[in-house]
Scaffold this motif. Structure first.
Motif, PDB file in Angstrom:
ATOM      1  N   CYS A 139      -9.208   9.440  -1.304  1.00 46.96           N
ATOM      2  CA  CYS A 139      -8.653  10.162  -0.159  1.00 46.96           C
ATOM      3  C   CYS A 139      -7.258  10.686  -0.486  1.00 46.96           C
ATOM      4  CB  CYS A 139      -8.608   9.259   1.071  1.00 46.96           C
ATOM      5  SG  CYS A 139      -7.883  10.047   2.533  1.00 46.96           S
ATOM      6  N   LEU A 182       0.653   4.035  -2.776  1.00 47.78           N
ATOM      7  CA  LEU A 182       0.298   5.395  -2.368  1.00 47.78           C
ATOM      8  C   LEU A 182       1.379   6.393  -2.783  1.00 47.78           C
ATOM      9  CD1 LEU A 182      -1.534   6.574   0.689  1.00 47.78           C
ATOM     10  CD2 LEU A 182       0.742   7.502   0.423  1.00 47.78           C
ATOM     11  N   CYS A 228      -5.000   8.519   5.306  1.00 54.96           N
ATOM     12  CA  CYS A 228      -5.908   7.844   4.373  1.00 54.96           C
ATOM     13  C   CYS A 228      -5.962   6.318   4.481  1.00 54.96           C
ATOM     14  CB  CYS A 228      -5.551   8.216   2.938  1.00 54.96           C
ATOM     15  SG  CYS A 228      -5.883   9.941   2.534  1.00 54.96           S
ATOM     16  N   ILE A 229      -4.933   5.707   5.009  1.00 53.81           N
ATOM     17  CA  ILE A 229      -4.918   4.246   5.025  1.00 53.81           C
ATOM     18  C   ILE A 229      -5.536   3.738   6.320  1.00 53.81           C
ATOM     19  CG2 ILE A 229      -3.476   2.177   4.823  1.00 53.81           C
ATOM     20  CD1 ILE A 229      -3.632   4.003   2.281  1.00 53.81           C
ATOM     21  N   LYS A 261       0.823  -1.212   0.000  1.00 48.93           N
ATOM     22  CA  LYS A 261       0.000   0.000   0.000  1.00 48.93           C
ATOM     23  C   LYS A 261       0.853   1.254   0.000  1.00 48.93           C
ATOM     24  CE  LYS A 261      -4.506  -1.129   1.793  1.00 48.93           C
ATOM     25  NZ  LYS A 261      -5.600  -0.721   2.681  1.00 48.93           N
ATOM     26  N   LEU A 270      -4.837  -0.473  -2.785  1.00 49.67           N
ATOM     27  CA  LEU A 270      -5.570   0.676  -2.272  1.00 49.67           C
ATOM     28  C   LEU A 270      -7.047   0.500  -2.621  1.00 49.67           C
ATOM     29  CD1 LEU A 270      -3.236   3.593  -3.488  1.00 49.67           C
ATOM     30  CD2 LEU A 270      -3.400   2.710  -1.169  1.00 49.67           C
ATOM     31  N   SER A 271      -7.939   0.739  -1.645  1.00 50.70           N
ATOM     32  CA  SER A 271      -9.369   0.668  -1.948  1.00 50.70           C
ATOM     33  C   SER A 271      -9.774   1.939  -2.693  1.00 50.70           C
ATOM     34  CB  SER A 271     -10.163   0.549  -0.652  1.00 50.70           C
ATOM     35  OG  SER A 271     -10.093   1.758   0.067  1.00 50.70           O
ATOM     36  N   GLU A 273      -9.728   4.841  -0.378  1.00 49.41           N
ATOM     37  CA  GLU A 273      -8.359   5.283  -0.073  1.00 49.41           C
ATOM     38  C   GLU A 273      -7.763   6.069  -1.237  1.00 49.41           C
ATOM     39  OE1 GLU A 273      -6.985   1.744   3.042  1.00 49.41           O
ATOM     40  OE2 GLU A 273      -6.796   1.426   0.883  1.00 49.41           O
TER      41      GLU A 273
END
Lengths: 97, 93
Positions: free
Chosen positions: B58, A67, B42-43, A63, B51-52, B55
């Motif tokens: 966000c 991100l 955000c997570i 993640k 990542l959803s 998310e």
């Protein structure tokens, strides 16, 4: 801004940017460990990472990477939009001057 | 390469390459701080590695807001500095 630099200066800057990228990818590695350790490891009953913690760290790492990439893309979008605004601003200033 | 002739473009301020380097370093620092901040905000969980949708949106908003906040800080700082200097702004930093 780069338009004002000579070729040699641009080469110097490109070299620096490559170096900076390598440096930052190493930093990101430590940063990921720091964030995911904080998120995923909360108890110290054993010294081994258990299955839940390991899975959490794996997901967290994935993640974090995704991100980071998304953040970079959105930052580029933002600056591109901002750059257009700035160019328009400059043109208006030039016209009004 | 003229040592004594006045070249206005070259005379003002520090080395252009050094300036550009500082800017790269500054942007890198900004990026790292933004990733750190948006990750924290955000997570929500680590149940999966992707990542959803929530998310993702966000993060998109977080980046936009963070950069906008950065600009607000910049212009407010400038404003405060200007009002604190009795002789008006000096130089153009």
């Amino acid at each position: 801004m780069e338009g004002n630099l000579t070729e040699a200066e641009q080469a110097k800057l490109m070299g620096f940017m490559e170096f900076e990228q390598v440096k930052n990818s190493m930093k990101a590695y430590n940063q990921t460990a720091y964030k995911c350790f904080g998120q995923c490891v909360t108890t110290f009953k054993t010294k081994k990472l258990d299955a839940t913690e390991t899975a959490c760290i794996e997901n967290c790492t994935a993640k974090f990477l995704k991100l980071s990439q998304r953040t970079g893309q959105r930052m580029g979008d933002y600056q591109a939009a901002r750059g257009q605004d700035n160019a328009r601003c400059r043109n208006e200033q030039l016209e009004s001057a | 390469m003229s040592w004594f002739s006045k070249e206005p473009e070259q005379q003002q301020g520090p080395d252009k390459v050094e300036m550009a380097k500082t800017e790269v370093e500054m942007m890198t620092d900004l990026y790292n701080k933004m990733v750190d901040s948006c990750f924290s905000k955000c997570i929500a969980n680590m149940k999966e590695g992707d990542l959803s949708v929530g998310e993702m949106s966000c993060v998109d908003r977080c980046v936009h807001k963070y950069l906008s906040a950065q600009e607000v800080v910049g212009s407010k700082t400038k404003e405060m500095e200007a009002s604190m200097m009795p002789n008006g702004p000096q130089g153009g930093s």
